[in-house]
Design a protein around this motif. Structure first.
Motif, PDB file in Angstrom:
ATOM      1  N   GLY A 130       0.768  -1.238   0.000  1.00 18.80           N
ATOM      2  CA  GLY A 130       0.000   0.000   0.000  1.00 18.80           C
ATOM      3  C   GLY A 130       0.796   1.283   0.000  1.00 18.80           C
ATOM      4  N   THR A 131       2.024   1.242  -0.485  1.00 20.68           N
ATOM      5  CA  THR A 131       2.817   2.469  -0.545  1.00 20.68           C
ATOM      6  C   THR A 131       3.631   2.463  -1.837  1.00 20.68           C
ATOM      7  OG1 THR A 131       4.336   3.912   0.683  1.00 20.68           O
ATOM      8  CG2 THR A 131       4.805   1.533   0.742  1.00 20.68           C
ATOM      9  N   SER A 132       4.511   3.430  -1.990  1.00 18.59           N
ATOM     10  CA  SER A 132       5.354   3.529  -3.171  1.00 18.59           C
ATOM     11  C   SER A 132       6.689   4.134  -2.769  1.00 18.59           C
ATOM     12  CB  SER A 132       4.702   4.407  -4.243  1.00 18.59           C
ATOM     13  OG  SER A 132       4.663   5.763  -3.812  1.00 18.59           O
ATOM     14  N   TYR A 133       7.647   4.024  -3.665  1.00 12.89           N
ATOM     15  CA  TYR A 133       8.959   4.621  -3.399  1.00 12.89           C
ATOM     16  C   TYR A 133       8.826   6.119  -3.144  1.00 12.89           C
ATOM     17  CZ  TYR A 133      13.685   6.340  -4.141  1.00 12.89           C
ATOM     18  OH  TYR A 133      14.890   6.980  -3.992  1.00 12.89           O
ATOM     19  N   GLN A 134       8.042   6.808  -3.955  1.00 12.17           N
ATOM     20  CA  GLN A 134       7.901   8.258  -3.807  1.00 12.17           C
ATOM     21  C   GLN A 134       7.257   8.618  -2.478  1.00 12.17           C
ATOM     22  OE1 GLN A 134       9.159  10.604  -6.027  1.00 12.17           O
ATOM     23  NE2 GLN A 134       8.720  11.966  -4.305  1.00 12.17           N
ATOM     24  N   GLN A 135       6.285   7.834  -2.040  1.00 10.24           N
ATOM     25  CA  GLN A 135       5.643   8.110  -0.757  1.00 10.24           C
ATOM     26  C   GLN A 135       6.625   7.965   0.401  1.00 10.24           C
ATOM     27  OE1 GLN A 135       2.305   5.319  -1.283  1.00 10.24           O
ATOM     28  NE2 GLN A 135       0.910   7.026  -0.997  1.00 10.24           N
ATOM     29  N   VAL A 136       7.427   6.918   0.384  1.00 14.99           N
ATOM     30  CA  VAL A 136       8.410   6.737   1.457  1.00 14.99           C
ATOM     31  C   VAL A 136       9.451   7.848   1.409  1.00 14.99           C
ATOM     32  CG1 VAL A 136      10.113   5.176   2.464  1.00 14.99           C
ATOM     33  CG2 VAL A 136       8.050   4.234   1.408  1.00 14.99           C
ATOM     34  N   LEU A 137       9.901   8.209   0.209  1.00 18.30           N
ATOM     35  CA  LEU A 137      10.860   9.294   0.063  1.00 18.30           C
ATOM     36  C   LEU A 137      10.301  10.590   0.639  1.00 18.30           C
ATOM     37  CD1 LEU A 137      13.487  10.525  -1.071  1.00 18.30           C
ATOM     38  CD2 LEU A 137      12.316  10.753  -3.276  1.00 18.30           C
TER      39      LEU A 137
END
Length: 332
Positions: A270-277
């Motif tokens: 439920g997330t993405s690389y951009q969201q974590v960044l």
């Protein structure tokens, strides 16, 4: 990532008391039960641990307390990881073991960065929301330095100490570490001469090390297998926030995955690389704006934004205000 548990001990409380710290008053100020002093191995969350250290700063009138507590490593061994480091063959080997195993004892990330002439050791609390209490930073650096001098059996000449705090009177720190101090740094780091990493340890004990390493490696495998991918990505990104933009391909390589697999597996939770960044940048931006006098443009660079306007737009989405206005507001 390790569970949010930081172990203390009655021995730690006893040592604080011998240094004239009113431990019950500190616990009261931090909103923690006095019963912790009688537990064999009390556990605190990172938030509670930071509250304890903020209370130490509020209650204690001795600004050298952190240094004196950390200096206890010259005569004591607090945990299995410290023992493994102390039994290493060289200073470099000791620092490598701290970097590899420290998170087994608490959610603290130790990173060793090697330059041509320097070796910088940074320490980051992985589950912290605010900046690290000042006396805790002093204690961590004093402990690391004490271990290095105890192991080598000699007085070392540090390159410098870098601190994510506003400029202040550094007389005590300079007297203790005998080196240059740099304030308003992006990370808290203790910097050794790289040549010192080859210094042999007089405390080397291959027998004890042979007993300790299999246990530590087994625990590390279990922890790594249990750590969610999102936390692994967060950790790699947090380590790399020192200017420039970490690409997803670089993070994937650090985790031994392809970029496509990394993105797919993050999507599955439920997330993405951009969201974590964005989340990592948000947290670090708040810390640096709160704890340092770094220019907003410098902070934008450290977070990997190519333009100041991009950072301003992102921060306004996070906090509803520009970085400059947010900093002014929290400063009162």
């Amino acid at each position: 990532m390790r569970a949010d548990q930081i172990p203390l001990s009655r021995g730690a409380f006893a040592r604080m008391a011998t240094l004239d710290l009113d431990v019950p008053a500190v616990l009261d100020h931090a909103g923690l039960p006095r019963a912790l002093m009688s537990e064999a191995r009390p556990m605190l969350t990172t938030a509670q641990f930071f509250a304890f250290w903020h209370a130490v700063e509020a209650v204690c009138r001795d600004p050298s307390l952190g240094l004196r507590l950390g200096d206890g490593t010259r005569s004591e061994v607090y945990d299995m990881v410290t023992a493994a480091a102390l039994h290493s063959g060289t200073l470099g080997g000791a620092l490598d073991k701290l970097a590899r195993y420290k998170r087994l004892t608490c959610p603290e990330d130790v990173v060793v960065e090697l330059g041509r002439d320097e070796a910088a050791v940074s320490m980051r609390w992985m589950l912290a929301e605010g900046h690290t209490p000042r006396l805790l930073v002093d204690a961590m650096f004093a402990s690391n330095f004490a271990l290095a001098e105890r192991g080598t059996g000699r007085a070392l000449h540090l390159r410098r100490i870098e601190l994510t705090r506003r400029p202040a009177d550094g007389t005590l720190l300079h007297a203790h570490f005998r080196c240059e101090l740099r304030f308003n740094a992006p990370q808290d780091r203790i910097v050794y001469a790289r040549s010192d990493l080859d210094l042999p340890f007089v405390t080397q004990d291959d027998g004890h090390l042979a007993d300790l390493l299999p246990v530590l490696e087994g625990s590390l495998r279990e922890q790594t297998a249990a750590t969610p991918l999102r936390d692994k990505v967060w950790n790699v990104l947090s380590r790399g926030m020192r200017g420039g933009h970490l690409r997803m391909a670089q993070v994937a390589e650090a985790l031994h995955l392809s970029p496509r697999t990394l993105q797919r597996r993050l999507g599955e939770v439920g997330t993405s690389y951009q969201q974590v960044l964005d989340q990592v940048r948000h947290q670090l931006a708040r810390r640096l704006l709160d704890a340092t006098d770094l220019d907003v443009g410098e902070i934008a660079f450290l977070l990997g934004f190519e333009e100041l306007n991009s950072f301003n737009r992102a921060f306004r989405q996070w906090e509803g205000a520009t970085p400059a206005r947010w900093r002014t507001t929290i400063a009162g």
